[in-house]
Write an enzyme that holds these catalytic residues in place. Structure first.
Site, mmCIF file in Angstrom:
data_model
loop_
_atom_site.group_PDB
_atom_site.id
_atom_site.type_symbol
_atom_site.label_atom_id
_atom_site.label_comp_id
_atom_site.label_asym_id
_atom_site.label_seq_id
_atom_site.Cartn_x
_atom_site.Cartn_y
_atom_site.Cartn_z
ATOM 1 C CE LYS A 154 53.015 22.398 -0.089
ATOM 2 N NZ LYS A 154 54.279 21.958 -0.809
ATOM 3 C CE1 TYR A 166 47.695 23.360 -1.978
ATOM 4 C CE2 TYR A 166 48.081 23.721 0.531
ATOM 5 C CZ TYR A 166 48.470 23.494 -0.761
ATOM 6 O OH TYR A 166 49.769 23.791 -1.162
HETATM 7 P P1 NAP Z 1 55.086 21.535 -10.553
HETATM 8 O O1 NAP Z 1 56.052 22.042 -11.415
HETATM 9 O O2 NAP Z 1 54.165 20.492 -10.704
HETATM 10 O O3 NAP Z 1 56.449 20.759 -9.639
HETATM 11 C C1 NAP Z 1 55.979 19.740 -8.717
HETATM 12 C C2 NAP Z 1 56.996 18.742 -8.859
HETATM 13 O O4 NAP Z 1 56.897 17.444 -7.823
HETATM 14 C C3 NAP Z 1 56.955 17.684 -10.093
HETATM 15 O O5 NAP Z 1 58.029 17.986 -10.592
HETATM 16 C C4 NAP Z 1 56.577 16.654 -9.786
HETATM 17 O O6 NAP Z 1 56.940 15.760 -10.686
HETATM 18 C C5 NAP Z 1 57.255 16.354 -8.431
HETATM 19 N N1 NAP Z 1 56.891 14.942 -7.818
HETATM 20 C C6 NAP Z 1 55.597 14.596 -7.360
HETATM 21 N N2 NAP Z 1 55.696 13.520 -7.037
HETATM 22 C C7 NAP Z 1 56.989 13.230 -6.864
HETATM 23 C C8 NAP Z 1 57.716 12.110 -6.220
HETATM 24 N N3 NAP Z 1 57.279 10.968 -5.833
HETATM 25 N N4 NAP Z 1 59.182 12.005 -6.319
HETATM 26 C C9 NAP Z 1 59.734 13.134 -7.124
HETATM 27 N N5 NAP Z 1 59.294 14.500 -7.458
HETATM 28 C C10 NAP Z 1 57.852 13.990 -7.446
HETATM 29 O O7 NAP Z 1 54.569 22.446 -9.369
HETATM 30 P P2 NAP Z 1 55.176 23.719 -8.721
HETATM 31 O O8 NAP Z 1 53.996 24.589 -8.330
HETATM 32 O O9 NAP Z 1 56.227 24.182 -9.198
HETATM 33 O O10 NAP Z 1 55.328 22.878 -7.206
HETATM 34 C C11 NAP Z 1 56.646 22.869 -6.656
HETATM 35 C C12 NAP Z 1 56.383 22.996 -4.918
HETATM 36 O O11 NAP Z 1 55.995 24.338 -4.846
HETATM 37 C C13 NAP Z 1 55.645 21.940 -4.295
HETATM 38 O O12 NAP Z 1 55.937 21.788 -3.136
HETATM 39 C C14 NAP Z 1 54.033 23.014 -4.395
HETATM 40 O O13 NAP Z 1 53.322 22.715 -3.240
HETATM 41 C C15 NAP Z 1 54.828 24.320 -3.893
HETATM 42 N N6 NAP Z 1 54.178 25.423 -4.124
HETATM 43 C C16 NAP Z 1 53.171 25.915 -5.105
HETATM 44 C C17 NAP Z 1 52.472 26.973 -5.350
HETATM 45 C C18 NAP Z 1 51.845 27.312 -6.599
HETATM 46 O O14 NAP Z 1 50.822 28.000 -6.425
HETATM 47 N N7 NAP Z 1 52.308 26.746 -7.848
HETATM 48 C C19 NAP Z 1 52.322 27.944 -4.354
HETATM 49 C C20 NAP Z 1 53.028 27.419 -2.982
HETATM 50 C C21 NAP Z 1 53.782 26.559 -3.000
HETATM 51 P P3 NAP Z 1 55.724 14.939 -11.405
HETATM 52 O O15 NAP Z 1 55.032 15.894 -12.439
HETATM 53 O O16 NAP Z 1 56.586 13.812 -12.224
HETATM 54 O O17 NAP Z 1 54.890 14.271 -10.555
#
Ligand code: NAP
Length: 258
Positions: free
Chosen positions: A165, A158
């Site tokens: 984070k 990570y």
């Molecule tokens: P996701 O569907 O891939 O969403 C991440 C989003 O961030 C995408 O829409 C991505 O767009 C966007 N992004 C990245 N760079 C950006 C920028 N410069 N401007 C605007 N948008 C941008 O993944 P997710 O897992 O749902 O992630 C959402 C949040 O949850 C994140 O903060 C992640 O760290 C957190 N989280 C996830 C998990 C997990 O296991 N999935 C667990 C805990 C926390 P692009 O695709 O265009 O880059």
């Protein structure tokens, strides 16, 4: 209880596709009557996000790369003219270079560090700065972001995202203190692993999913809908006494030390 968010207007950042955590939160708040605006980064995702948004009543979609202050300003101007105010904002945005999400943390270069911290942590401060005046117009509001246990403890691969984070979680507390007098709350959900586009970028993610399923008190992984409903709680009036909080939605995995 189908009208919890009736009349409330919210901005959701970070829907990439139907697996996105942002989308699970959007569905929960929309089912309670909220009106939503979505942003996408670059034309690559525009169609995806528009198609999803069209399935919800009264939703709208606009571009926004959170590293571009002018784009964030443009979104706020548009919401100001369309809605006159904003009640809640959901920040689900994170990014790190692929090479920084494998191996050890020690090799991280300045450029990769800056990218991860800028997109994944500073962006919350920027959008909070910009949305606060629109929330003030509505007498207050709620800001929600998404974090992960890797910001508090070392999770294999990570790396720099864990450092981002940690900065994000500290930002939640400082922003909560700055914005509290304006009746704007700032909280985070620390979600267990969910199989999304961003998560698949982390080397060994399938092993993490398996380990959490085996060790968490509930002996399973979370469903995106469970994060969605916790998100609904944190942006709704039900959580009106809560700010600066990191709420774990992870089947209890964070309490385990074996
Ligand atoms: P996701 O569907 O891939 O969403 C991440 C989003 O961030 C995408 O829409 C991505 O767009 C966007 N992004 C990245 N760079 C950006 C920028 N410069 N401007 C605007 N948008 C941008 O993944 P997710 O897992 O749902 O992630 C959402 C949040 O949850 C994140 O903060 C992640 O760290 C957190 N989280 C996830 C998990 C997990 O296991 N999935 C667990 C805990 C926390 P692009 O695709 O265009 O880059």
């Amino acid at each position: 209880m189908a009208d919890l968010m009736k009349g409330k207007k919210g901005l959701i950042l970070g829907v990439a596709n139907k697996r996105s955590i942002a989308w699970a939160i959007a569905r929960s708040v929309s089912s309670q009557g909220a009106e939503l605006a979505f942003t996408y980064q670059g034309e690559r995702l525009a169609e995806n996000v528009k198609e999803l948004a069209d399935t919800l009543p009264n939703s709208q979609v606009m571009p926004c790369d959170v590293t571009d202050e002018a784009q964030v300003d443009a979104v706020m101007r548009e919401l100001d003219s369309k809605w006159g105010g904003v009640d809640f904002l959901v920040h689900c945005v994170a990014f790190a270079n692929a090479e920084d999400l494998e191996g050890g943390y020690l090799k991280t270069k300045k450029e990769g560090f800056a990218t991860a911290l800028n997109v994944s942590a500073y962006s919350l401060t920027l959008v909070s700065q910009k949305v606060a005046p629109l929330m003030e117009k509505n007498g207050g509001g709620s800001i929600l972001t998404l974090t992960y246990l890797g910001g508090q403890r070392v999770m294999v691969n990570y790396n720099v995202m864990g450092v981002a984070k940690a900065a994000l979680e500290a930002s939640v507390k400082y922003l909560a203190n700055d914005l509290g007098p304006k009746n704007i709350r700032v909280n985070a959900i620390s979600a267990g692993p969910v199989n999304t586009l961003a998560a698949r970028g982390i080397t060994g993610f399938a092993d993490i999913i398996k380990m959490v399923r085996e060790k968490s008190p509930l002996r399973r992984n979370i469903e995106p809908e469970e994060v969605g409903d916790a998100g609904l709680f944190l942006v709704s009036q039900l959580s009106r006494g809560i700010t600066g909080e990191i709420l774990f939605v992870d089947c209890g995995y964070n309490i385990i030390a074996f």
